[in-house]
Design a protein around this motif. Structure first.
Motif, PDB file in Angstrom:
ATOM      1  N   UNK A   9       7.116 -49.391 -11.727  1.00  0.00           N
ATOM      2  CA  UNK A   9       7.771 -50.591 -12.234  1.00  0.00           C
ATOM      3  C   UNK A   9       9.078 -50.786 -11.477  1.00  0.00           C
ATOM      4  N   UNK A  10       9.281 -51.990 -10.953  1.00  0.00           N
ATOM      5  CA  UNK A  10      10.491 -52.298 -10.182  1.00  0.00           C
ATOM      6  C   UNK A  10      11.684 -52.516 -11.114  1.00  0.00           C
ATOM      7  N   UNK A  11      12.800 -51.899 -10.772  1.00  0.00           N
ATOM      8  CA  UNK A  11      14.035 -52.048 -11.559  1.00  0.00           C
ATOM      9  C   UNK A  11      14.561 -53.474 -11.515  1.00  0.00           C
ATOM     10  N   UNK A  12      14.392 -54.145 -10.394  1.00  0.00           N
ATOM     11  CA  UNK A  12      14.998 -55.466 -10.214  1.00  0.00           C
ATOM     12  C   UNK A  12      14.165 -56.599 -10.797  1.00  0.00           C
ATOM     13  N   UNK A  13      12.891 -56.673 -10.379  1.00  0.00           N
ATOM     14  CA  UNK A  13      12.060 -57.824 -10.773  1.00  0.00           C
ATOM     15  C   UNK A  13      11.108 -57.516 -11.919  1.00  0.00           C
ATOM     16  N   UNK A  14      11.030 -56.246 -12.341  1.00  0.00           N
ATOM     17  CA  UNK A  14      10.207 -55.807 -13.470  1.00  0.00           C
ATOM     18  C   UNK A  14       8.711 -55.995 -13.235  1.00  0.00           C
ATOM     19  N   UNK A  15       8.283 -56.079 -11.978  1.00  0.00           N
ATOM     20  CA  UNK A  15       6.862 -56.168 -11.667  1.00  0.00           C
ATOM     21  C   UNK A  15       6.329 -54.786 -11.317  1.00  0.00           C
ATOM     22  N   UNK A  16       5.057 -54.568 -11.592  1.00  0.00           N
ATOM     23  CA  UNK A  16       4.454 -53.294 -11.207  1.00  0.00           C
ATOM     24  C   UNK A  16       3.980 -53.410  -9.756  1.00  0.00           C
ATOM     25  N   UNK A  23       6.639 -53.752   0.682  1.00  0.00           N
ATOM     26  CA  UNK A  23       7.225 -53.997   2.000  1.00  0.00           C
ATOM     27  C   UNK A  23       8.585 -54.674   1.864  1.00  0.00           C
ATOM     28  N   UNK A  24       9.176 -55.095   2.958  1.00  0.00           N
ATOM     29  CA  UNK A  24      10.547 -55.617   2.983  1.00  0.00           C
ATOM     30  C   UNK A  24      10.732 -56.902   2.173  1.00  0.00           C
ATOM     31  N   UNK A  25       9.644 -57.605   1.862  1.00  0.00           N
ATOM     32  CA  UNK A  25       9.783 -58.847   1.105  1.00  0.00           C
ATOM     33  C   UNK A  25       9.008 -58.829  -0.211  1.00  0.00           C
ATOM     34  N   UNK A  26       8.694 -57.657  -0.706  1.00  0.00           N
ATOM     35  CA  UNK A  26       7.897 -57.538  -1.933  1.00  0.00           C
ATOM     36  C   UNK A  26       8.647 -57.957  -3.193  1.00  0.00           C
ATOM     37  N   UNK A  27       9.928 -57.665  -3.251  1.00  0.00           N
ATOM     38  CA  UNK A  27      10.727 -57.919  -4.450  1.00  0.00           C
ATOM     39  C   UNK A  27      11.630 -59.123  -4.231  1.00  0.00           C
ATOM     40  N   UNK A  28      11.598 -60.073  -5.153  1.00  0.00           N
ATOM     41  CA  UNK A  28      12.474 -61.249  -5.101  1.00  0.00           C
ATOM     42  C   UNK A  28      13.333 -61.204  -6.350  1.00  0.00           C
ATOM     43  N   UNK A  29      14.674 -61.222  -6.158  1.00  0.00           N
ATOM     44  CA  UNK A  29      15.585 -61.069  -7.288  1.00  0.00           C
ATOM     45  C   UNK A  29      16.927 -61.739  -7.006  1.00  0.00           C
ATOM     46  N   UNK A  30      17.740 -61.840  -8.042  1.00  0.00           N
ATOM     47  CA  UNK A  30      19.121 -62.327  -7.913  1.00  0.00           C
ATOM     48  C   UNK A  30      20.040 -61.111  -7.923  1.00  0.00           C
ATOM     49  N   UNK A  31      20.885 -60.944  -6.898  1.00  0.00           N
ATOM     50  CA  UNK A  31      21.760 -59.776  -6.857  1.00  0.00           C
ATOM     51  C   UNK A  31      22.973 -59.890  -7.774  1.00  0.00           C
ATOM     52  N   UNK A  75      15.267 -61.098  -1.019  1.00  0.00           N
ATOM     53  CA  UNK A  75      14.059 -60.267  -1.021  1.00  0.00           C
ATOM     54  C   UNK A  75      14.372 -58.902  -0.418  1.00  0.00           C
ATOM     55  N   UNK A  76      13.651 -57.904  -0.889  1.00  0.00           N
ATOM     56  CA  UNK A  76      13.777 -56.534  -0.387  1.00  0.00           C
ATOM     57  C   UNK A  76      12.577 -55.747  -0.902  1.00  0.00           C
ATOM     58  N   UNK A  77      12.451 -54.492  -0.501  1.00  0.00           N
ATOM     59  CA  UNK A  77      11.392 -53.668  -1.094  1.00  0.00           C
ATOM     60  C   UNK A  77      11.685 -53.425  -2.575  1.00  0.00           C
ATOM     61  N   UNK A  78      10.635 -53.200  -3.352  1.00  0.00           N
ATOM     62  CA  UNK A  78      10.807 -52.826  -4.756  1.00  0.00           C
ATOM     63  C   UNK A  78      11.542 -51.483  -4.850  1.00  0.00           C
ATOM     64  N   UNK A  79      12.258 -51.278  -5.945  1.00  0.00           N
ATOM     65  CA  UNK A  79      12.910 -49.994  -6.230  1.00  0.00           C
ATOM     66  C   UNK A  79      12.411 -49.528  -7.592  1.00  0.00           C
ATOM     67  N   UNK A  80      11.814 -48.363  -7.608  1.00  0.00           N
ATOM     68  CA  UNK A  80      11.251 -47.800  -8.835  1.00  0.00           C
ATOM     69  C   UNK A  80      12.319 -47.153  -9.699  1.00  0.00           C
ATOM     70  N   UNK A  81      12.052 -47.090 -10.989  1.00  0.00           N
ATOM     71  CA  UNK A  81      12.938 -46.335 -11.896  1.00  0.00           C
ATOM     72  C   UNK A  81      12.909 -44.851 -11.548  1.00  0.00           C
ATOM     73  N   UNK A  82      11.841 -44.419 -10.866  1.00  0.00           N
ATOM     74  CA  UNK A  82      11.706 -43.012 -10.487  1.00  0.00           C
ATOM     75  C   UNK A  82      12.452 -42.659  -9.203  1.00  0.00           C
ATOM     76  N   UNK A  83      12.857 -43.665  -8.439  1.00  0.00           N
ATOM     77  CA  UNK A  83      13.537 -43.414  -7.161  1.00  0.00           C
ATOM     78  C   UNK A  83      14.964 -42.942  -7.368  1.00  0.00           C
TER      79      UNK A  83
END
Length: 83
Positions: A9-16, A23-31, A75-83
């Motif tokens: 689960x991504x910390x930023x966008x909450x998608x699995x 990849x480098x554009x997998x996650x789309x979020x507001x910083x 956009x950036x790669x996803x970041x997991x809660x486990x990372x």
């Protein structure tokens, strides 16, 4: 024997996601945060005061989008809660 990838689960966008699809554009979020300040001249942002006029807007501090459901502006790669 086939190995099944672990969904994270991504910390930023909450998608699995899985590591193989990240990849480098997998996650789309507001910083930045969705804030409530008036931005009448688009150059300076002010804290809302009790006497502020009704045109005070709510928007993302990073890009100015006024819809809380607006797609992320970065956009950036996803970041997991486990990372």
């Amino acid at each position: 024997m086939e190995t099944k990838e672990i969904e994270k689960l991504c910390q930023r966008c909450k998608q699995s996601y899985s590591d193989s699809s990240n990849d480098a554009s997998s996650c789309r979020f507001h910083p930045s945060f969705f804030v409530c300040r008036r931005h009448d001249d688009q150059k300076r942002y002010y804290e809302l005061k009790p006497d502020d006029p009704p045109y005070a807007a709510k928007f993302y501090d990073c890009c100015g989008a006024e819809d809380p459901n607006a797609p992320g502006c970065v956009t950036s790669p996803h970041i997991s809660y486990d990372d």
